[in-house]
Every structure is written in C-alpha cells, then in structure tokens.
Design a protein around this motif. Structure first.
Motif, PDB file in Angstrom:
ATOM      1  N   ALA A  91       0.828  -1.207   0.000  1.00  0.00           N
ATOM      2  CA  ALA A  91       0.000   0.000   0.000  1.00  0.00           C
ATOM      3  C   ALA A  91       0.861   1.256   0.000  1.00  0.00           C
ATOM      4  O   ALA A  91       0.580   2.219  -0.730  1.00  0.00           O
ATOM      5  N   ILE A  92       1.919   1.268   0.790  1.00  0.00           N
ATOM      6  CA  ILE A  92       2.811   2.431   0.822  1.00  0.00           C
ATOM      7  C   ILE A  92       3.503   2.625  -0.521  1.00  0.00           C
ATOM      8  O   ILE A  92       3.626   3.752  -1.024  1.00  0.00           O
ATOM      9  N   LEU A  93       3.952   1.537  -1.122  1.00  0.00           N
ATOM     10  CA  LEU A  93       4.633   1.639  -2.418  1.00  0.00           C
ATOM     11  C   LEU A  93       3.670   1.977  -3.551  1.00  0.00           C
ATOM     12  O   LEU A  93       4.107   2.222  -4.676  1.00  0.00           O
ATOM     13  N   GLY A  94       2.376   1.993  -3.265  1.00  0.00           N
ATOM     14  CA  GLY A  94       1.408   2.437  -4.273  1.00  0.00           C
ATOM     15  C   GLY A  94       1.269   3.946  -4.339  1.00  0.00           C
ATOM     16  O   GLY A  94       0.617   4.461  -5.262  1.00  0.00           O
ATOM     17  N   ILE A  95       1.892   4.675  -3.416  1.00  0.00           N
ATOM     18  CA  ILE A  95       1.790   6.141  -3.415  1.00  0.00           C
ATOM     19  C   ILE A  95       2.314   6.748  -4.713  1.00  0.00           C
ATOM     20  O   ILE A  95       1.685   7.674  -5.265  1.00  0.00           O
ATOM     21  N   PHE A 126     -10.517   8.838  -9.061  1.00  0.00           N
ATOM     22  CA  PHE A 126      -9.699   7.646  -9.297  1.00  0.00           C
ATOM     23  C   PHE A 126      -8.744   7.422  -8.125  1.00  0.00           C
ATOM     24  O   PHE A 126      -8.621   6.299  -7.614  1.00  0.00           O
ATOM     25  N   ALA A 127      -8.063   8.480  -7.687  1.00  0.00           N
ATOM     26  CA  ALA A 127      -7.138   8.356  -6.556  1.00  0.00           C
ATOM     27  C   ALA A 127      -7.874   7.928  -5.292  1.00  0.00           C
ATOM     28  O   ALA A 127      -7.378   7.095  -4.518  1.00  0.00           O
ATOM     29  N   LEU A 128      -9.065   8.488  -5.079  1.00  0.00           N
ATOM     30  CA  LEU A 128      -9.857   8.116  -3.902  1.00  0.00           C
ATOM     31  C   LEU A 128     -10.242   6.640  -3.947  1.00  0.00           C
ATOM     32  O   LEU A 128     -10.206   5.945  -2.916  1.00  0.00           O
ATOM     33  N   ARG A 129     -10.595   6.147  -5.125  1.00  0.00           N
ATOM     34  CA  ARG A 129     -10.959   4.730  -5.245  1.00  0.00           C
ATOM     35  C   ARG A 129      -9.754   3.837  -4.958  1.00  0.00           C
ATOM     36  O   ARG A 129      -9.876   2.821  -4.267  1.00  0.00           O
ATOM     37  N   VAL A 130      -8.597   4.184  -5.497  1.00  0.00           N
ATOM     38  CA  VAL A 130      -7.404   3.365  -5.262  1.00  0.00           C
ATOM     39  C   VAL A 130      -7.062   3.329  -3.779  1.00  0.00           C
ATOM     40  O   VAL A 130      -6.726   2.271  -3.224  1.00  0.00           O
ATOM     41  N   VAL A 131      -7.158   4.469  -3.109  1.00  0.00           N
ATOM     42  CA  VAL A 131      -6.915   4.510  -1.666  1.00  0.00           C
ATOM     43  C   VAL A 131      -7.915   3.612  -0.932  1.00  0.00           C
ATOM     44  O   VAL A 131      -7.557   2.886   0.005  1.00  0.00           O
ATOM     45  N   ALA A 132      -9.173   3.639  -1.372  1.00  0.00           N
ATOM     46  CA  ALA A 132     -10.197   2.804  -0.744  1.00  0.00           C
ATOM     47  C   ALA A 132      -9.899   1.320  -0.960  1.00  0.00           C
ATOM     48  O   ALA A 132     -10.066   0.503  -0.035  1.00  0.00           O
TER      49      ALA A 132
END
Length: 361
Positions: A91-95, A126-132
């Motif tokens: 998850a962190i490396l997805g930033i 899109f960014a909000l969905r990926v974070v979710a």
C-alpha cells in the motif's frame, strides 16, 4: 538481484533502501518519467499480487483447512499469512502510482466518451478509489494475518465476497483503464487468478517442507501443494483462452488490436512459455513430488510476474517489450519493499495483542 543479495538486503534495510532508490533513479534516467511510471506500475502490481493473491487462499484454508487447535496450522498456510502481512508495504509503495496518474493513464488527456466516464474517470475520484481499495485490503490483511481463535468465526464468507468486489474494481481501474481497446468482463477475474497463482507459488517456495505422512491413506509428498497450484494454473489458462476466443470469434477489430499490441516475437514467446508451464503442471500431477512442485512454483512466479508487464506496458508502448527500465523498476520495488517491511512491522501491527499472544501459544 539473486536470492543471496535479496537476503542480505532484507537484513540491511538501509542498504536495501539506498539500492531501491538508486534503481528508481536509473528507471527514470533510462525511460523518462512516463516510461518509468509504466515500468513501476507493472512491478508494483507484481508485488501487490503477493498479499492480495495470498489473501483469498489464506481465507479458504482457514475455512476448510486445518486449524490451530486441531493439528496445528500447516507450513504453507503460515507462508501465505507472511505474504498477507506484506499488504501495508504494498500500500505504501502504491503512493507513486497516485502521484503519477496523469503520466500513466491515457484517459487523463482524452475527452470522456460517456457522461459516466466524465465523472468516474477523474483524477481525484480515481485516486480516492485506489486509496479505498488499498485500505480495504489492509483491513482484510489485519483480520487474517493470524488464524481465528473461534471455529465458528463467520468472517470468512463476507471477507471473500468483499475481496472479490474490491479486486474486480481495482483491476478494472488499475489495469483495464490503461487500454480502452479491450472491454472484457473476464479481465478482473483473470488478473485475480494470476495474482493468487503467483502468491501460492511464492508461498510454496517460502514454506519449509513438512514431514511426509505415514500410515494408510498417506498422500504423495508435495501433492497437497501441487494440486491447488495446478488448479489455479488451469483456471488461469482457461480464462485467457476464453477471452481470446471471444475476441477473435466475434471479429472485434479494436479488441484484436489489444492483442496485436501484446504480440510480436516476445509476446508469442510469453504465450508459449505460459502454455508450457500449464502443460508441465498437468504432467506433474501424474508423478507428483516435492522437487517437481518447487520447480513448477518457481516457473509460475516468473510467468505471472512477467504477465503484469505484458498487461501494462503495451498500453503506453503499443507493443510488448522488456526494457532496462522494467528491470530497474522490478529491482527498485523489491528493494524498497524489503527496506519498508521491518519499519511497517513496527509501526503498523496487523494483529491485535490478544491474537498475537494466542498465535504464539
């Protein structure tokens, strides 16, 4: 990076961090920002496959497999849970993916074709969905990183359902929206199957060999690991074949171009390699054994890791090639993951103290 270097990097997080950052710089220098972003996305998806792919298998083993209060949890299940524990690292490396949305996804510069696309495919949403998606997977990982204490725990069914929904939407966004030429409804299930196959194969390589069973009705050593791996490989091959058959039999020129972009000599070699691995798995079931299972697992890891580049990079290059930026990105993601793992383990405990004490007992 070979296994010895990887082990050394794992014991030296600072060295792994420096090596990962250096590989990341080389990725940008060799491919530019846009090319580096595509290479990083593919490498990150291969890393994400380890915890996300291991999650449903760990859930199923908890639901139907041996439990701690019976005969003890098997080594394969323990290895799968160690992979599930990598979810915060992934998850962190997805930033960087969130930062580079505008450089990776072509729809950020294109006019929306439908009113829904005008709302759905916007950078903030899109960014909000990926974070979710990542938050949901981290939450699931926190629930299943240790076995349940209660035999009647009903968390498994709802968790599998949540994973299936989140996974399908995540693949549609992260992979499917890269190249609009393919509109297959099988793509989500196909990628999720590939992720589980990669995770199971990695767990087989990580898990110590267990004592061979004795007595009447004993199984062949390695068969309990070989059979589920072959099942996942067979399902993966079937989904690929069905998707390919539908596209070509329906004579859909735009979707055929999606396959042409992933063809060429390297694409055909990848398809041949995939077919050979599946055939080897089928033949291995006729004469199972531990060495055969581990060889098949190693080939499966390579197959599905390369497949992430086969899915991602042709969307921006319009052809499937492996470049030095892809190699550097894979090294960068691997080293950064090794560097972050001990830090995340201290800062983000995935199991409650009560469950940790119970698991240690």
């Amino acid at each position: 990076m070979n296994a010895r270097n990887a082990a050394a990097a794992g014991r030296n997080p600072v060295g792994a961090l420096l090596l990962g950052l250096g590989a990341l710089v080389l990725t940008v220098l060799t491919a530019g920002w846009r090319g580096a972003a595509a290479s990083y996305l593919a490498a990150w998806l291969a890393l994400l496959a380890l915890p996300v792919g291991a999650l449903p298998i760990a859930i199923v083993l908890e639901r139907f497999g041996l439990r701690r209060h019976d005969h003890g949890e098997g080594e394969l299940s323990k290895a799968l849970r160690r992979l599930v524990a990598l979810m915060p690292v992934a998850a962190i490396l997805g930033i960087p993916i969130l930062v580079g949305i505008g450089r990776i996804y072509p729809w950020t510069d294109a006019a929306p074709e439908t009113p829904l696309a005008a709302v759905w495919f916007t950078v903030p949403l899109f960014a909000l969905r990926v974070v979710a998606y990542l938050a949901a997977w981290v939450w699931l990982a926190a629930r299943f990183v240790v076995p349940a204490e209660d035999r009647a725990d009903g968390r498994t069914v709802s968790s599998v359902a949540l994973h299936a929904v989140v996974g399908t939407l995540a693949v549609t966004d992260l992979v499917g929206s890269l190249d609009h030429r393919l509109g297959s409804s099988l793509e989500g299930l196909l990628v999720l199957t590939a992720w589980s196959g990669l995770a199971l194969a990695a767990a087989i390589l990580l898990a110590p060999e267990e004592p061979a069973p004795i007595g009447r009705g004993r199984a062949v050593p390695g068969q309990d690991r070989l059979v589920p791996l072959v099942v996942l490989l067979s399902l993966w091959a079937f989904l690929h074949f069905v998707q390919f058959l539908i596209v070509w039999s329906a004579n859909l020129p735009q979707e055929v171009m999606w396959y042409f972009a992933r063809g060429g000599w390297l694409g055909r070699a990848f398809a041949g390699f995939g077919g050979a691995v599946v055939l080897l798995g089928a033949l291995a079931t006729l004469r199972p054994g531990r060495p055969t299972t581990r060889v098949l697992a190693a080939l499966t890891v390579v197959l599905h890791a390369v497949e992430m580049f086969w899915f991602v990079t042709p969307a921006l290059r319009d052809r499937f090639v492996i470049r030095m930026s892809d190699v550097f990105a894979a090294v960068a993601v691997g080293c950064l993951g090794l560097a972050l793992r001990p830090l995340v383990r201290r800062l983000v405990p995935l199991a409650s103290p009560r469950r940790r004490r119970s698991a240690a007992a």
